[in-house]
Design a protein around this motif. Sequence first.
Motif, PDB file in Angstrom:
ATOM      1  N   ARG A 223      10.358   5.304  -2.772  1.00 56.87           N
ATOM      2  CA  ARG A 223       9.606   4.155  -2.264  1.00 56.87           C
ATOM      3  C   ARG A 223       8.325   3.956  -3.051  1.00 56.87           C
ATOM      4  O   ARG A 223       7.562   4.894  -3.256  1.00 56.87           O
ATOM      5  CB  ARG A 223       9.262   4.371  -0.788  1.00 56.87           C
TER       6      ARG A 223
ATOM      7  N   SER B 159       2.155   5.966  -3.606  1.00 53.13           N
ATOM      8  CA  SER B 159       2.945   6.656  -2.577  1.00 53.13           C
ATOM      9  C   SER B 159       2.503   6.238  -1.172  1.00 53.13           C
ATOM     10  O   SER B 159       3.153   5.393  -0.552  1.00 53.13           O
ATOM     11  CB  SER B 159       2.871   8.174  -2.772  1.00 53.13           C
ATOM     12  N   GLN B 160       1.375   6.783  -0.697  1.00 53.00           N
ATOM     13  CA  GLN B 160       0.957   6.501   0.680  1.00 53.00           C
ATOM     14  C   GLN B 160       0.614   5.021   0.852  1.00 53.00           C
ATOM     15  O   GLN B 160       0.002   4.412  -0.027  1.00 53.00           O
ATOM     16  CB  GLN B 160      -0.271   7.363   1.008  1.00 53.00           C
ATOM     17  N   GLY B 161       0.997   4.478   2.011  1.00 50.77           N
ATOM     18  CA  GLY B 161       0.797   3.052   2.248  1.00 50.77           C
ATOM     19  C   GLY B 161      -0.608   2.722   2.715  1.00 50.77           C
ATOM     20  O   GLY B 161      -0.892   2.720   3.907  1.00 50.77           O
TER      21      GLY B 161
ATOM     22  N   PHE C 126       6.132  -2.335   0.802  1.00 50.47           N
ATOM     23  CA  PHE C 126       6.887  -1.293   0.107  1.00 50.47           C
ATOM     24  C   PHE C 126       8.124  -1.883  -0.559  1.00 50.47           C
ATOM     25  O   PHE C 126       8.675  -2.875  -0.086  1.00 50.47           O
ATOM     26  CB  PHE C 126       7.361  -0.222   1.094  1.00 50.47           C
TER      27      PHE C 126
ATOM     28  N   TYR D 164       3.907  -4.528  10.556  1.00 51.64           N
ATOM     29  CA  TYR D 164       3.941  -5.396   9.352  1.00 51.64           C
ATOM     30  C   TYR D 164       4.251  -6.846   9.721  1.00 51.64           C
ATOM     31  O   TYR D 164       4.812  -7.590   8.914  1.00 51.64           O
ATOM     32  CB  TYR D 164       4.961  -4.846   8.337  1.00 51.64           C
TER      33      TYR D 164
ATOM     34  N   TYR E 138       9.704   5.798   9.947  1.00 60.22           N
ATOM     35  CA  TYR E 138       8.303   6.223   9.816  1.00 60.22           C
ATOM     36  C   TYR E 138       8.163   7.594  10.476  1.00 60.22           C
ATOM     37  O   TYR E 138       8.609   7.793  11.610  1.00 60.22           O
ATOM     38  CB  TYR E 138       7.405   5.174  10.489  1.00 60.22           C
TER      39      TYR E 138
ATOM     40  N   PHE F 108       3.242  11.746   3.325  1.00 56.40           N
ATOM     41  CA  PHE F 108       2.167  10.899   2.786  1.00 56.40           C
ATOM     42  C   PHE F 108       0.995  11.759   2.316  1.00 56.40           C
ATOM     43  O   PHE F 108       0.394  11.518   1.273  1.00 56.40           O
ATOM     44  CB  PHE F 108       1.703   9.884   3.837  1.00 56.40           C
TER      45      PHE F 108
ATOM     46  N   ASN G  87       9.576  -0.189   7.592  1.00 55.32           N
ATOM     47  CA  ASN G  87       9.086   0.778   6.600  1.00 55.32           C
ATOM     48  C   ASN G  87      10.076   1.927   6.576  1.00 55.32           C
ATOM     49  O   ASN G  87      10.378   2.460   7.646  1.00 55.32           O
ATOM     50  CB  ASN G  87       7.700   1.276   7.047  1.00 55.32           C
TER      51      ASN G  87
ATOM     52  N   LYS H  33      -2.763  -2.831   8.801  1.00 56.28           N
ATOM     53  CA  LYS H  33      -2.067  -3.516   7.690  1.00 56.28           C
ATOM     54  C   LYS H  33      -2.595  -4.932   7.527  1.00 56.28           C
ATOM     55  O   LYS H  33      -2.828  -5.408   6.426  1.00 56.28           O
ATOM     56  CB  LYS H  33      -0.556  -3.609   7.944  1.00 56.28           C
TER      57      LYS H  33
HETATM   58  N1  GLN Z   1       2.363   4.265   7.074  1.00 57.19           N
HETATM   59  C1  GLN Z   1       1.856   4.749   5.838  1.00 57.19           C
HETATM   60  C2  GLN Z   1       3.012   4.839   4.853  1.00 57.19           C
HETATM   61  O1  GLN Z   1       4.115   4.582   5.203  1.00 57.19           O
HETATM   62  C3  GLN Z   1       1.186   6.079   5.914  1.00 57.19           C
HETATM   63  C4  GLN Z   1       0.495   6.421   7.161  1.00 57.19           C
HETATM   64  C5  GLN Z   1      -0.013   7.814   7.140  1.00 57.19           C
HETATM   65  O2  GLN Z   1      -0.296   8.377   6.098  1.00 57.19           O
HETATM   66  N2  GLN Z   1      -0.067   8.401   8.266  1.00 57.19           N
HETATM   67  O3  GLN Z   1       2.805   5.188   3.737  1.00 57.19           O
END
Ligand code: GLN
Length: 384
Positions: free
Chosen positions: A360, A32-34, A316, A201, A121, A16, A170, A231
């Motif tokens: 993703r 990209s990053q969530g 995602f 989530y 994750y 990320f 995820n 989230k």
């Molecule tokens: N959970 C987030 C993702 O999947 C990122 C979390 C993080 O950057 N530590 O993108």
Amino acid sequence: MKPLNHTVSEFKESIFTTMTKMALENSAINLSQGFPDFDGPKWVGDLAAKAMADGKNQYAPSLGILPLRTAIANNYKRFYNLDYDPISEIVVTNGATEAIFCAAMALINPGDEVVVFEPFYDSYYASLKMAGAKVIPVTLFAPEFTYKMSDLKAAITVKTKMVIVNNPHNPTGKIFSPAEIKEISELAEKFDFYILSDEVYEFLTFDQAHNPTACFENLRKRTITISSTGKTFGLTGWKVGWACGPSEIIKAIHNVHQFTTFCVAHPLQVAMAEALANMDEYLVDFKRQYRAKRDLLVNGLKEVGFNVIKPAGTYFTMAILKDGESDIEFCQKLIREKKVAVIPTSAFYIKSDEGTRMVRFCFAKKDETLNAALTNLKSKEPSQ
Ligand code: GLN
């Protein structure tokens, strides 16, 4: 100099961090990053500002302030008819990430085996390794992201201490079916392992209500339920999360928490206690907004020609690449030529090479960001 800790020295930079850095360097749109590229609700921010002005600025109790633990317990009861005692069965942590780390340290002895469904994750692997676990992956196969029962049965043995379930999942957007959880629960009874259920989530499900793992028959007693407000309130930088479970387990998790971070930012806990107690109206809009974003991105990517898998949950969506394409090269090219950053999913696997054929996309972004990304992806010319 003497060598550093050999487990930690092997960790690579989180994917990320890498992809967000590349997005910035290339002035690319970051899918990209969530994390949302828009702010969380103002009323929740105002609650935190008020808590600061009211002087809630010293250490909070290590377990978390009681009004927050009570609000968390009330929500489990209200939403899922699940009983957690706010006094002994809930600990507030610095995001779900700290809850995962503390649970790994609290439950795992060096050499214990832990089964994880890959893709996973990234913090699971690191936390488990720091606790000395042997990580046993079971692959979820696209497009449904189901596991093979034979793989699960082969992975689980008398040495299995814990299985990690991330539901909704995820990066795939999968929601584990009741039949799958039942299979895991039968194995849990037979082999007596704990289940760490990461449900960050929980409120991002589009077509069905979330069903916590602890609600399944026989699973309450062996499940650690983890969630986070990051989230749900679009406030990933606040890092307010928790772990719930039987009191002896929570006591052990708290033992780790008190000597790693001790407590979570006090004013943010005050704000979250109130926000969690008053979230019904907010949730309706939240779900509607994210369903619309999912449809915008999934339909747009289909129009561009991507083989996307519509997610049942999370923010995602996964796309399967064409034969011959590989995820890392594809992502590098997409950033360079289309100015769009996404995640190469091989980073989420340790056994299978399934991840090399997928990427993703995150849709927790403003509609204008999603539309701009789609415009770039549609264009025949390289983006400037
Ligand atoms: N959970 C987030 C993702 O999947 C990122 C979390 C993080 O950057 N530590 O993108």
